[in-house]
Design a protein around this motif. Structure first.
Motif, PDB file in Angstrom:
ATOM      1  N   ASP A 360     -37.530  42.840 -40.905  1.00 50.59           N
ATOM      2  CA  ASP A 360     -38.993  42.819 -40.960  1.00 50.59           C
ATOM      3  C   ASP A 360     -39.452  41.398 -40.638  1.00 50.59           C
ATOM      4  N   GLU A 361     -39.908  41.207 -39.409  1.00 50.85           N
ATOM      5  CA  GLU A 361     -40.349  39.889 -38.944  1.00 50.85           C
ATOM      6  C   GLU A 361     -41.871  39.810 -38.834  1.00 50.85           C
ATOM      7  N   VAL A 362     -42.553  40.661 -39.582  1.00 53.80           N
ATOM      8  CA  VAL A 362     -44.009  40.719 -39.478  1.00 53.80           C
ATOM      9  C   VAL A 362     -44.636  39.359 -39.769  1.00 53.80           C
ATOM     10  N   GLN A 363     -44.155  38.649 -40.779  1.00 59.94           N
ATOM     11  CA  GLN A 363     -44.717  37.330 -41.108  1.00 59.94           C
ATOM     12  C   GLN A 363     -43.882  36.184 -40.572  1.00 59.94           C
ATOM     13  N   SER A 364     -42.577  36.348 -40.511  1.00 60.85           N
ATOM     14  CA  SER A 364     -41.708  35.222 -40.174  1.00 60.85           C
ATOM     15  C   SER A 364     -41.455  35.081 -38.683  1.00 60.85           C
ATOM     16  N   GLY A 365     -41.877  36.051 -37.881  1.00 61.79           N
ATOM     17  CA  GLY A 365     -41.598  36.017 -36.455  1.00 61.79           C
ATOM     18  C   GLY A 365     -42.519  35.110 -35.662  1.00 61.79           C
ATOM     19  N   PHE A 366     -42.195  34.970 -34.389  1.00 63.36           N
ATOM     20  CA  PHE A 366     -42.987  34.211 -33.429  1.00 63.36           C
ATOM     21  C   PHE A 366     -43.078  32.735 -33.773  1.00 63.36           C
ATOM     22  N   ALA A 367     -41.892  32.158 -34.017  1.00 66.27           N
ATOM     23  CA  ALA A 367     -41.681  30.711 -34.137  1.00 66.27           C
ATOM     24  C   ALA A 367     -42.136  30.105 -35.448  1.00 66.27           C
ATOM     25  N   ARG A 368     -42.629  30.901 -36.373  1.00 60.85           N
ATOM     26  CA  ARG A 368     -43.204  30.345 -37.598  1.00 60.85           C
ATOM     27  C   ARG A 368     -42.187  29.571 -38.428  1.00 60.85           C
ATOM     28  N   THR A 369     -40.955  30.010 -38.487  1.00 65.67           N
ATOM     29  CA  THR A 369     -39.969  29.372 -39.363  1.00 65.67           C
ATOM     30  C   THR A 369     -39.210  28.227 -38.702  1.00 65.67           C
ATOM     31  N   GLY A 370     -39.548  27.929 -37.453  1.00 62.22           N
ATOM     32  CA  GLY A 370     -38.779  26.926 -36.715  1.00 62.22           C
ATOM     33  C   GLY A 370     -37.737  27.568 -35.834  1.00 62.22           C
ATOM     34  N   ASN A 371     -37.327  28.785 -36.175  1.00 57.21           N
ATOM     35  CA  ASN A 371     -36.602  29.676 -35.276  1.00 57.21           C
ATOM     36  C   ASN A 371     -37.624  30.650 -34.724  1.00 57.21           C
ATOM     37  N   PHE A 372     -37.314  31.274 -33.592  1.00 60.76           N
ATOM     38  CA  PHE A 372     -38.284  32.237 -33.088  1.00 60.76           C
ATOM     39  C   PHE A 372     -38.367  33.434 -34.022  1.00 60.76           C
ATOM     40  N   TRP A 373     -37.212  33.834 -34.584  1.00 61.09           N
ATOM     41  CA  TRP A 373     -37.154  34.926 -35.554  1.00 61.09           C
ATOM     42  C   TRP A 373     -36.517  34.423 -36.841  1.00 61.09           C
ATOM     43  N   GLY A 374     -36.983  34.901 -37.958  1.00 58.06           N
ATOM     44  CA  GLY A 374     -36.437  34.473 -39.232  1.00 58.06           C
ATOM     45  C   GLY A 374     -34.968  34.830 -39.403  1.00 58.06           C
ATOM     46  N   PHE A 375     -34.544  35.975 -38.846  1.00 54.37           N
ATOM     47  CA  PHE A 375     -33.153  36.415 -39.056  1.00 54.37           C
ATOM     48  C   PHE A 375     -32.156  35.505 -38.350  1.00 54.37           C
ATOM     49  N   GLU A 376     -32.626  34.706 -37.376  1.00 57.10           N
ATOM     50  CA  GLU A 376     -31.708  33.854 -36.625  1.00 57.10           C
ATOM     51  C   GLU A 376     -31.039  32.802 -37.499  1.00 57.10           C
ATOM     52  N   ALA A 377     -31.643  32.477 -38.622  1.00 58.30           N
ATOM     53  CA  ALA A 377     -31.053  31.490 -39.527  1.00 58.30           C
ATOM     54  C   ALA A 377     -29.920  32.081 -40.352  1.00 58.30           C
ATOM     55  N   HIS A 378     -29.688  33.401 -40.232  1.00 57.67           N
ATOM     56  CA  HIS A 378     -28.711  34.069 -41.094  1.00 57.67           C
ATOM     57  C   HIS A 378     -27.538  34.666 -40.314  1.00 57.67           C
ATOM     58  N   ASN A 379     -27.451  34.386 -39.039  1.00 61.68           N
ATOM     59  CA  ASN A 379     -26.303  34.797 -38.222  1.00 61.68           C
ATOM     60  C   ASN A 379     -26.062  36.305 -38.231  1.00 61.68           C
ATOM     61  N   VAL A 380     -27.139  37.065 -38.080  1.00 57.57           N
ATOM     62  CA  VAL A 380     -27.009  38.516 -37.938  1.00 57.57           C
ATOM     63  C   VAL A 380     -27.834  38.954 -36.733  1.00 57.57           C
ATOM     64  N   VAL A 381     -27.450  40.087 -36.152  1.00 58.80           N
ATOM     65  CA  VAL A 381     -28.233  40.711 -35.084  1.00 58.80           C
ATOM     66  C   VAL A 381     -28.646  42.087 -35.590  1.00 58.80           C
ATOM     67  N   PRO A 382     -29.909  42.267 -35.906  1.00 56.06           N
ATOM     68  CA  PRO A 382     -30.367  43.542 -36.465  1.00 56.06           C
ATOM     69  C   PRO A 382     -30.254  44.690 -35.467  1.00 56.06           C
ATOM     70  N   ASP A 383     -30.334  45.900 -35.991  1.00 56.34           N
ATOM     71  CA  ASP A 383     -30.391  47.089 -35.136  1.00 56.34           C
ATOM     72  C   ASP A 383     -31.829  47.384 -34.716  1.00 56.34           C
ATOM     73  N   ILE A 384     -32.769  47.024 -35.591  1.00 57.28           N
ATOM     74  CA  ILE A 384     -34.187  47.222 -35.318  1.00 57.28           C
ATOM     75  C   ILE A 384     -34.931  45.980 -35.817  1.00 57.28           C
ATOM     76  N   VAL A 385     -35.890  45.520 -35.025  1.00 57.09           N
ATOM     77  CA  VAL A 385     -36.739  44.395 -35.439  1.00 57.09           C
ATOM     78  C   VAL A 385     -38.188  44.853 -35.400  1.00 57.09           C
ATOM     79  N   THR A 386     -38.905  44.627 -36.499  1.00 52.32           N
ATOM     80  CA  THR A 386     -40.331  44.959 -36.549  1.00 52.32           C
ATOM     81  C   THR A 386     -41.147  43.679 -36.554  1.00 52.32           C
ATOM     82  N   MET A 387     -42.336  43.753 -35.978  1.00 48.57           N
ATOM     83  CA  MET A 387     -43.163  42.547 -35.867  1.00 48.57           C
ATOM     84  C   MET A 387     -44.635  42.919 -35.786  1.00 48.57           C
TER      85      MET A 387
END
Length: 545
Positions: A360-387
């Motif tokens: 769920d990247e509704v709030q953390s997506g689009f560069a807000r966290t310094g990564n483009f997606w929040g999950f990128e800081a956790h070394n996972v590739v989701p099956d589905i991304v919501t935004m």
């Protein structure tokens, strides 16, 4: 800046008060905070008010002014209330007030001069310029129907109310306006698109929709290449949950306590926060322990929290689940950044149970966290991304991005969203991606966010009420507690400080189950100078508690 009784005021056009005092007000009185003018004034229609009285001699007090001050605006309800406010000890309002109105008013004026609310006019003996009027704003900008600011203009990281007063926006419409308010490179292409075509529906091809879909998919890793457009984050998460159930053939969803995913049937069930749940049927969701490094039972040990996901699957389901949904940083829940190692450990457990991992990247997506997606800081590739939210810089737009294989489940029936992916909203979405890249907003979010977090951490060392500073980039949280050892939520204090910061021209959000966490999510064009002012405003407001 201060609160007088329950009335809080904001800068407007100048008004004059005339005091028939030969000595006049003392111009040497400290006016350090003159730029944060706050005061009380009756409405007079012509923009000026002249109150004729001698602050030394009683009986010449303007009774009409007193009537307006005391009752006309309906803000000060009683003498007791006037003197029981948290700010009363900082304003030398005399106790004789109830028996002598002139004494009261003299003390009131002197206090405002000392605080910089009233400015002596050079060369005008006995006159003071007052740059404020009463406004009905005594509570949070989010939470009080009679206290909401009337915002009429926006420019980048600033908002303006109906009187023209400027506010530094550190909330960005709840993490929405990532590029800044009314960014010209977003506004112009949208206007051009509106003039040309507003809504063809996705039944027909349109370059705006196609170009944005392609650009958006290019921002995601792996095989996440199929885009479904919606109008909001709730719609996006609803669709993602349904797709997970259809793809796996299972009905059980695991989410995290304290998370927020929307306000429709499925997403309300996935939300682990009673304040956002209505009393309707919500089935099939299992809520795992929240991996909260500050309040959680296992501190910062992410792997221990992840074991609860395993237990839920083993003891609460058939052993197979449809999916797992989580935010990289819990926004509504109080800007809680998941404990290190949690997301990757939970990912492995979910995949072994046959479930899909939904980010769920509704709030953390689009560069807000310094990564483009929040999950990128956790070394996972989701099956589905919501935004949603930051995807359109204020336009109603959301999206679900997944793999072609998972997306295929929607071909079993007819899936359709009338307004999802309309030409105007997707034009805005493409403009947002272009601005983020052109103006290096991701880099700015990382740099300014780190700077701001450091400044806030220094503030924590100064003020005992700050229990925790957390988050990444420009998605930060400051949790206030009345007792650091017990971590007692300082809910009332949080609301009070928010109001005081608003009076200083800074807007922040709040969240967390107890409403004791400041949510700092400004536009990504926020500067270090903006960060400095935010911290100074917070420091001053806390100091004056």
């Amino acid at each position: 800046a201060h609160t007088f009784g329950r009335a809080q005021c904001q800068l407007v056009t100048p008004r004059l008060y005339n005091f028939n005092n030969t000595n006049g007000p003392d111009p040497s009185i400290d006016t350090t905070y003159l730029t944060q003018l706050r005061a009380l004034c009756p409405e007079n229609g012509d923009g000026t008010v002249v109150a004729n009285f001698d602050p030394v001699t009683p009986n010449t007090f303007d009774n009409q002014y007193y009537t307006n001050l005391r009752n006309g605006r309906g803000l000060i309800q009683s003498d007791q209330e006037l003197f029981s406010t948290p700010q009363a000890d900082t304003i030398p309002l005399v106790e004789q007030y109830s028996s002598n109105r002139s004494v009261f008013f003299k003390a009131f004026v002197e206090a405002m001069i000392r605080m910089g609310d009233l400015q002596p006019l050079t060369g005008n003996q006995g006159q003071i310029r007052l740059n404020c009027r009463v406004v009905n704003s005594r509570r949070s900008v989010e939470n009080d129907d009679d206290g909401v600011l009337n915002i009429v203009d926006g420019k980048m990281q600033y908002l303006f109310d109906e009187s023209g007063r400027r506010y530094l926006d550190a909330f960005a419409g709840i993490a929405v306006v990532n590029c800044g308010h009314c960014h010209p490179d977003v506004v112009e292409p949208v206007i051009n698109q509106i003039k040309r075509l507003q809504h063809p529906t996705v039944m027909y091809l349109n370059h705006a929709i196609a170009e944005f879909s392609e650009a958006l998919a290019s921002k995601l890793p792996g095989d996440l290449k199929v885009v479904f457009f919606t109008n909001s984050g709730t719609e996006a998460n609803e669709l993602a949950l349904m797709m997970a159930k259809l793809y796996t053939g299972c009905q059980d969803i695991v989410s995290i306590r304290n998370g927020y995913h929307g306000n429709a049937a499925g997403t309300m069930g996935a939300t682990g926060h009673s304040l956002w749940k209505f009393n309707v049927v919500q089935t099939g969701t299992h809520h795992a322990l929240n991996p909260d490094p500050y309040r959680g039972v296992f501190g910062s040990d992410g792997e221990k929290y992840a074991r609860d996901v395993q237990d839920l699957i083993q003891y609460g389901t058939t052993g197979h689940i449809a999916g797992f949904i989580c935010e990289a940083i819990q926004g509504v829940g109080g800007m809680v950044e998941l404990a290190p190692g949690y997301m990757s450990a939970a990912y492995d457990i979910v995949k072994k149970a046959g479930g899909l991992f939904i980010a769920d990247e509704v709030q953390s997506g689009f560069a807000r966290t310094g990564n483009f997606w929040g999950f990128e800081a956790h070394n996972v590739v989701p099956d589905i991304v919501t935004m949603a939210k930051g995807i359109g810089n204020g336009f109603p737009l959301g999206a679900v991005v997944t793999t072609p294989e998972i997306a295929g489940v929607l071909t079993r029936r007819c899936y359709f969203n009338t307004f999802g992916g309309n030409a105007v909203a997707t034009t805005a979405g493409l403009a947002v991606l272009n601005v983020i890249e052109k103006e290096k907003l991701q880099e700015n979010a990382s740099m300014v966010g780190s700077y701001l977090k450091g400044k806030l951490s220094q503030l924590k060392e100064k003020h005992e009420i700050i229990g925790d500073v957390r988050g990444r980039g420009l998605m930060l949280g400051i949790e206030l507690v009345s007792d650091r050892k017990l971590k007692t939520p300082a809910t009332a204090e949080t609301l009070h400080i928010m109001d005081q910061m608003k009076e200083l021209g800074v807007l922040v959000g709040k969240g967390g189950y107890f409403g004791n966490v400041f949510r700092i999510t400004p536009p990504l064009c926020f500067t270090k100078e903006d960060a400095d002012y935010l911290v100074e405003a917070m420091d001053y407001s806390i100091s004056k508690m």
